[in-house]
Motif scaffolding. Sequence first.
Motif, short mmCIF file in Angstrom:
data_model
loop_
_atom_site.label_atom_id
_atom_site.label_comp_id
_atom_site.label_asym_id
_atom_site.label_seq_id
_atom_site.Cartn_x
_atom_site.Cartn_y
_atom_site.Cartn_z
N ASN A 41 44.72 83.76 60.10
CA ASN A 41 45.08 82.81 61.16
C ASN A 41 44.28 83.11 62.43
N ASP A 42 44.23 84.38 62.82
CA ASP A 42 43.48 84.78 64.01
C ASP A 42 41.99 84.49 63.86
N ALA A 43 41.44 84.75 62.68
CA ALA A 43 40.02 84.49 62.44
C ALA A 43 39.71 83.00 62.57
N LEU A 44 40.60 82.16 62.05
CA LEU A 44 40.41 80.70 62.16
C LEU A 44 40.47 80.26 63.61
N LEU A 45 41.42 80.81 64.36
CA LEU A 45 41.54 80.46 65.79
C LEU A 45 40.27 80.87 66.56
N ILE A 46 39.78 82.05 66.30
CA ILE A 46 38.57 82.53 66.99
C ILE A 46 37.38 81.64 66.64
N LYS A 47 37.22 81.33 65.36
CA LYS A 47 36.09 80.48 64.95
C LYS A 47 36.19 79.11 65.59
N TYR A 48 37.38 78.57 65.67
CA TYR A 48 37.58 77.26 66.31
C TYR A 48 37.19 77.34 67.80
N GLN A 49 37.62 78.40 68.46
CA GLN A 49 37.30 78.58 69.88
C GLN A 49 35.80 78.76 70.10
N LEU A 50 35.10 79.23 69.09
CA LEU A 50 33.65 79.40 69.18
C LEU A 50 32.89 78.13 68.79
N GLY A 51 33.62 77.06 68.51
CA GLY A 51 32.99 75.77 68.23
C GLY A 51 32.82 75.41 66.76
N VAL A 52 33.36 76.21 65.87
CA VAL A 52 33.29 75.88 64.45
C VAL A 52 34.31 74.77 64.17
N ASP A 53 33.93 73.79 63.36
CA ASP A 53 34.80 72.68 62.97
C ASP A 53 35.75 73.19 61.88
N VAL A 54 37.00 73.44 62.27
CA VAL A 54 38.00 73.99 61.36
C VAL A 54 39.03 72.90 61.06
N LYS A 55 39.23 72.61 59.77
CA LYS A 55 40.27 71.67 59.34
C LYS A 55 41.00 72.28 58.16
N ILE A 56 42.32 72.00 58.13
CA ILE A 56 43.18 72.64 57.14
C ILE A 56 44.14 71.62 56.55
N VAL A 57 44.38 71.72 55.24
CA VAL A 57 45.46 70.97 54.59
C VAL A 57 46.41 71.99 53.99
N MET A 58 47.73 71.71 54.16
CA MET A 58 48.74 72.65 53.67
C MET A 58 49.88 71.88 53.01
N ASP A 59 50.58 72.58 52.14
CA ASP A 59 51.75 72.02 51.48
C ASP A 59 52.91 71.89 52.47
N ALA A 60 53.60 70.75 52.40
CA ALA A 60 54.69 70.46 53.34
C ALA A 60 55.86 71.43 53.19
N THR A 61 56.22 71.76 51.96
CA THR A 61 57.37 72.64 51.75
C THR A 61 57.10 74.02 52.32
N GLU A 62 55.96 74.57 51.99
CA GLU A 62 55.61 75.90 52.48
C GLU A 62 55.40 75.91 53.99
N ALA A 63 54.77 74.87 54.53
CA ALA A 63 54.49 74.82 55.97
C ALA A 63 55.76 74.80 56.80
N ALA A 64 56.86 74.38 56.19
CA ALA A 64 58.14 74.34 56.89
C ALA A 64 58.86 75.69 56.87
N GLY A 65 58.36 76.63 56.09
CA GLY A 65 58.98 77.96 56.02
C GLY A 65 58.83 78.71 57.33
N SER A 66 59.76 79.60 57.61
CA SER A 66 59.81 80.26 58.92
C SER A 66 58.52 81.01 59.27
N HIS A 67 57.94 81.74 58.33
CA HIS A 67 56.72 82.51 58.63
C HIS A 67 55.53 81.60 58.81
#
Length: 183
Positions: A41-67
């Motif tokens: 997660n941190d690596a993706l955030l850093i790359k995005y802040q450095l101008g890398v085009d970051v896009k993600i698709v995730m499962d709805a059930t898992e994305a709703a989990g607390s962690h």
Amino acid sequence: MVTYFTPFEAEAAEAAILDMVNSAQKKIRLAAYGFTDTDLNDALLIKYQLGVDVKIVMDATEAAGSHQKTLVSLLQKAGIDVQIGKSPDNGQLLHSKFIVVDDKQVEWGSLNYGPTGLQQFNVASFQEDEVLAAQFTEAWDKIYQHVQEKNTAKVKSFWNVPSQASSLWDKISSFIRGIKWIR
């Protein structure tokens, strides 16, 4: 091609994922079912802040989990395009697990991105191959388009409610204007 088998090679698998993401210069596309790896997660955030085009698709059930929900929120607040959804067939899981970096590097397998995935029997394969990357990117684009269309439809249906509400508001206003107020 290099393949790691977890839990036996968990550290090597995680390091290879992070190395690949950290090497990105232009673009990262990630498809995830389970996503609880704070280092990723941190690596993706850093790359995005450095101008890398970051896009993600995730499962709805898992994305709703607390962690995972916490990490998704951090990504979205930073401005990363995270689309959350399900398969087009009967709302089944978005169970894909792969990363494409700069249209040339691919990681794929059964590994969910997080500590639990590293402790289970999983596979993470890596290959630098533009043809393979194009295939995974094409699949990622199809998933993204489906999920984004579904999410856009949900937003549109939500915003159509005010037109119905305004009709109700007109009735309430008319009723209130008809009341004789006692002074």
